[in-house]
Scaffold this motif. Structure first.
Motif, PDB file in Angstrom:
ATOM      1  N   ALA A   1       0.845  -1.185   0.000  1.00 26.18           N
ATOM      2  CA  ALA A   1       0.000   0.000   0.000  1.00 26.18           C
ATOM      3  C   ALA A   1       0.883   1.238   0.000  1.00 26.18           C
ATOM      4  O   ALA A   1       1.850   1.307   0.740  1.00 26.18           O
ATOM      5  CB  ALA A   1      -0.892   0.002   1.242  1.00 26.18           C
ATOM      6  N   ALA A   2       0.540   2.201  -0.855  1.00 25.43           N
ATOM      7  CA  ALA A   2       1.262   3.477  -0.869  1.00 25.43           C
ATOM      8  C   ALA A   2       0.304   4.576  -0.426  1.00 25.43           C
ATOM      9  O   ALA A   2      -0.895   4.507  -0.693  1.00 25.43           O
ATOM     10  CB  ALA A   2       1.784   3.774  -2.281  1.00 25.43           C
ATOM     11  N   LEU A   3       0.866   5.568   0.263  1.00 23.42           N
ATOM     12  CA  LEU A   3       0.039   6.695   0.720  1.00 23.42           C
ATOM     13  C   LEU A   3       0.275   7.888  -0.209  1.00 23.42           C
ATOM     14  O   LEU A   3       1.398   8.369  -0.343  1.00 23.42           O
ATOM     15  CB  LEU A   3       0.406   7.061   2.164  1.00 23.42           C
ATOM     16  N   LEU A   4      -0.793   8.343  -0.853  1.00 26.58           N
ATOM     17  CA  LEU A   4      -0.654   9.442  -1.808  1.00 26.58           C
ATOM     18  C   LEU A   4      -0.749  10.796  -1.108  1.00 26.58           C
ATOM     19  O   LEU A   4      -1.502  10.937  -0.136  1.00 26.58           O
ATOM     20  CB  LEU A   4      -1.735   9.335  -2.889  1.00 26.58           C
ATOM     21  N   PRO A   5      -0.019  11.785  -1.589  1.00 21.98           N
ATOM     22  CA  PRO A   5      -0.008  13.099  -0.937  1.00 21.98           C
ATOM     23  C   PRO A   5      -1.127  13.999  -1.447  1.00 21.98           C
ATOM     24  O   PRO A   5      -0.917  15.174  -1.680  1.00 21.98           O
ATOM     25  CB  PRO A   5       1.370  13.645  -1.319  1.00 21.98           C
ATOM     26  N   VAL A   6      -2.296  13.416  -1.628  1.00 23.83           N
ATOM     27  CA  VAL A   6      -3.450  14.223  -2.064  1.00 23.83           C
ATOM     28  C   VAL A   6      -4.621  13.928  -1.144  1.00 23.83           C
ATOM     29  O   VAL A   6      -4.680  12.871  -0.521  1.00 23.83           O
ATOM     30  CB  VAL A   6      -3.879  13.902  -3.515  1.00 23.83           C
ATOM     31  N   LYS A   7      -5.540  14.867  -1.114  1.00 25.58           N
ATOM     32  CA  LYS A   7      -6.743  14.651  -0.303  1.00 25.58           C
ATOM     33  C   LYS A   7      -7.950  14.540  -1.215  1.00 25.58           C
ATOM     34  O   LYS A   7      -7.994  15.151  -2.295  1.00 25.58           O
ATOM     35  CB  LYS A   7      -6.924  15.819   0.668  1.00 25.58           C
ATOM     36  N   ALA A   8      -8.910  13.749  -0.776  1.00 23.97           N
ATOM     37  CA  ALA A   8     -10.123  13.559  -1.555  1.00 23.97           C
ATOM     38  C   ALA A   8     -11.333  13.768  -0.648  1.00 23.97           C
ATOM     39  O   ALA A   8     -11.245  13.603   0.560  1.00 23.97           O
ATOM     40  CB  ALA A   8     -10.146  12.153  -2.141  1.00 23.97           C
ATOM     41  N   VAL A   9     -12.433  14.099  -1.267  1.00 21.82           N
ATOM     42  CA  VAL A   9     -13.670  14.301  -0.511  1.00 21.82           C
ATOM     43  C   VAL A   9     -14.390  12.970  -0.338  1.00 21.82           C
ATOM     44  O   VAL A   9     -14.377  12.129  -1.228  1.00 21.82           O
ATOM     45  CB  VAL A   9     -14.582  15.321  -1.247  1.00 21.82           C
ATOM     46  N   GLY A  10     -14.989  12.784   0.808  1.00 21.29           N
ATOM     47  CA  GLY A  10     -15.770  11.573   1.052  1.00 21.29           C
ATOM     48  C   GLY A  10     -16.932  11.885   1.977  1.00 21.29           C
ATOM     49  O   GLY A  10     -17.115  13.049   2.370  1.00 21.29           O
ATOM     50  N   VAL A  11     -17.698  10.871   2.320  1.00 17.95           N
ATOM     51  CA  VAL A  11     -18.808  11.072   3.236  1.00 17.95           C
ATOM     52  C   VAL A  11     -18.838   9.939   4.230  1.00 17.95           C
ATOM     53  O   VAL A  11     -18.686   8.774   3.890  1.00 17.95           O
ATOM     54  CB  VAL A  11     -20.154  11.230   2.478  1.00 17.95           C
ATOM     55  N   MET A  12     -18.998  10.322   5.515  1.00 19.21           N
ATOM     56  CA  MET A  12     -18.997   9.341   6.592  1.00 19.21           C
ATOM     57  C   MET A  12     -20.178   9.675   7.485  1.00 19.21           C
ATOM     58  O   MET A  12     -20.192  10.751   8.109  1.00 19.21           O
ATOM     59  CB  MET A  12     -17.669   9.454   7.347  1.00 19.21           C
ATOM     60  N   GLY A  13     -21.193   8.823   7.538  1.00 19.72           N
ATOM     61  CA  GLY A  13     -22.425   9.160   8.263  1.00 19.72           C
ATOM     62  C   GLY A  13     -23.083  10.341   7.567  1.00 19.72           C
ATOM     63  O   GLY A  13     -23.319  10.295   6.366  1.00 19.72           O
ATOM     64  N   ASP A  14     -23.295  11.427   8.308  1.00 21.46           N
ATOM     65  CA  ASP A  14     -23.862  12.612   7.642  1.00 21.46           C
ATOM     66  C   ASP A  14     -22.816  13.729   7.530  1.00 21.46           C
ATOM     67  O   ASP A  14     -23.149  14.883   7.334  1.00 21.46           O
ATOM     68  CB  ASP A  14     -25.117  13.096   8.402  1.00 21.46           C
ATOM     69  N   LYS A  15     -21.534  13.321   7.663  1.00 24.68           N
ATOM     70  CA  LYS A  15     -20.466  14.331   7.618  1.00 24.68           C
ATOM     71  C   LYS A  15     -19.607  14.200   6.371  1.00 24.68           C
ATOM     72  O   LYS A  15     -19.286  13.094   5.925  1.00 24.68           O
ATOM     73  CB  LYS A  15     -19.568  14.193   8.861  1.00 24.68           C
ATOM     74  N   ARG A  16     -19.195  15.316   5.857  1.00 21.19           N
ATOM     75  CA  ARG A  16     -18.273  15.347   4.732  1.00 21.19           C
ATOM     76  C   ARG A  16     -16.864  15.135   5.273  1.00 21.19           C
ATOM     77  O   ARG A  16     -16.499  15.682   6.314  1.00 21.19           O
ATOM     78  CB  ARG A  16     -18.397  16.710   4.053  1.00 21.19           C
ATOM     79  N   THR A  17     -16.071  14.299   4.597  1.00 20.41           N
ATOM     80  CA  THR A  17     -14.681  14.130   5.029  1.00 20.41           C
ATOM     81  C   THR A  17     -13.761  14.634   3.925  1.00 20.41           C
ATOM     82  O   THR A  17     -14.159  14.748   2.760  1.00 20.41           O
ATOM     83  CB  THR A  17     -14.357  12.646   5.315  1.00 20.41           C
ATOM     84  N   TYR A  18     -12.544  14.948   4.314  1.00 22.19           N
ATOM     85  CA  TYR A  18     -11.551  15.423   3.351  1.00 22.19           C
ATOM     86  C   TYR A  18     -10.225  14.835   3.802  1.00 22.19           C
ATOM     87  O   TYR A  18      -9.560  15.377   4.682  1.00 22.19           O
ATOM     88  CB  TYR A  18     -11.540  16.960   3.352  1.00 22.19           C
TER      89      TYR A  18
END
Ligand code: XMP
Length: 326
Positions: A248-265
């Motif tokens: 597994a490699a960790l990329l240096p970018v952020k993406a938008v997601g959703v967890m429950g009713d909250k937006r994640t970044y």
């Protein structure tokens, strides 16, 4: 096989003749199959006069150092010393993003730490360290002679050549005429655990070239946890042996997601899994069952690893992509 059996006897005899009745040997071990087989052979030949050194560079996999110490030290009875240099390595990697600079820093620091440990052991043993064990294989010998291998020219590889000059150690390379499959066969004959014999290769610069961009303790920890889940699931689902290398490699970018009713970044993990014979060319692992497994791995990583909300699968062949991202 009988030829490998006789190889063991001959090689042990040869090592004993070279080292003599009082000489001592140092060698770096990593937990990989090559250095473990070489260490086991050396231990069979000269017992406690072989000193294995494991350098903790801070970018090994989860619990790797403890596991290697247990396996080689407690289980195999090899004289092993772990040198904890994690902070030194991570300090020098601070702010560094260029892959080749990471490799150089890690390679040079490794030599420095190993040399200091070897000198300490030498002092404790009354100056009897004369030899350096290296688990060089035949393909490595060819690659360094011809410089034709793509990885030799495209990426700088880890080596400990500096030790020979500085400490005037003489090199012993018991595996230099063997191919990888022969080393595994040898490992089996020497009684190494299957777990060790079938280990995927792991690069010298470790997780530092799998955390893209700057390497920090926190980023290494995220990559480590994700990689651990990945490899654990691969083993549990019976894919480990058919895959040549996975990580597994960790990329240096952020993406938008959703967890429950909250937006994640949050950040993105890239999974790589390849099948190859010689690591010069490689195909990605595919197939319906493998993809089902990847889906489960993806949800485990997102649920269990804080800071990650997306997982992607790398579908690039080598060439043109390399196996590592950096
Ligand atoms: P690439 O990324 O060049 O990798 O397709 C081919 C094989 O070499 C390993 N690799 C390394 N091993 N030091 C190492 O000891 C390195 O700097 C290094 N870079 C790549 C890679 O994991 C793969 O098995």
């Amino acid at each position: 096989s009988w030829s490998m059996d006789s190889f063991v006897d001959k090689e042990i005899e040869r090592i004993r003749n070279i080292v003599g009745p009082t000489g001592r040997v140092v060698g770096a071990v990593s937990g990989g199959v090559d250095s473990s087989v070489a260490a086991k052979l050396m231990h069979e030949a000269i017992g406690d006069r072989f000193h294995a050194i494991l350098v903790d560079n801070g970018v090994m996999r989860l619990n790797e150092c403890e596991n290697v110490k247990k396996m080689l030290g407690e289980k195999m009875g090899i004289n092993i010393k772990v040198s904890d240099a994690a902070d030194l390595f991570l300090g020098r990697l601070k702010g560094v993003t260029d892959p080749e600079r990471k490799r150089k820093i890690i390679g040079n620091t490794f030599i420095e730490v190993f040399e200091a440990e070897a000198a300490l052991i030498d002092k404790e043993c009354g100056g009897n360290i004369e030899y350096l064990l290296q688990g060089t294989l035949y393909p490595d010998v060819i690659e360094s002679i011809s410089f034709k291998g793509p990885s030799a020219t495209i990426k700088t590889h880890h080596n400990v050549g500096g030790l020979l000059e500085d400490m005037k150690l003489k090199l012993i390379e018991p595996l230099r005429e063997l191919f990888k499959d022969e080393v595994r066969a040898l490992g089996k004959i020497l009684g190494l655990d299957d777990e060790l014999v079938w280990r995927h290769p792991f690069p010298g610069p470790g997780i530092a070239i799998r955390v893209l961009g700057e390497v920090t303790k926190e980023q290494v920890e995220i990559a480590r946890l994700a990689d651990n889940i990945y490899i654990e699931e691969i083993k549990k689902n019976g894919f480990y042996r058919q895959i040549s290398q996975a990580y597994a490699a960790l990329l240096p970018v952020k993406a938008v997601g959703v967890m429950g009713d909250k937006r994640t970044y949050e950040q993105v993990i890239a999974l790589r899994a390849v099948e190859t014979k010689d690591f010069m060319t490689a195909d990605i692992c595919s197939g319906a069952e493998w993809f089902m497994c990847l889906k489960r791995i993806s949800s485990r990583i997102i649920n269990e690893v804080k800071g990650v909300n997306r997982v992607v699968y790398d579908i690039s062949s080598k060439p043109p992509a390399t196996i590592e991202w950096e």
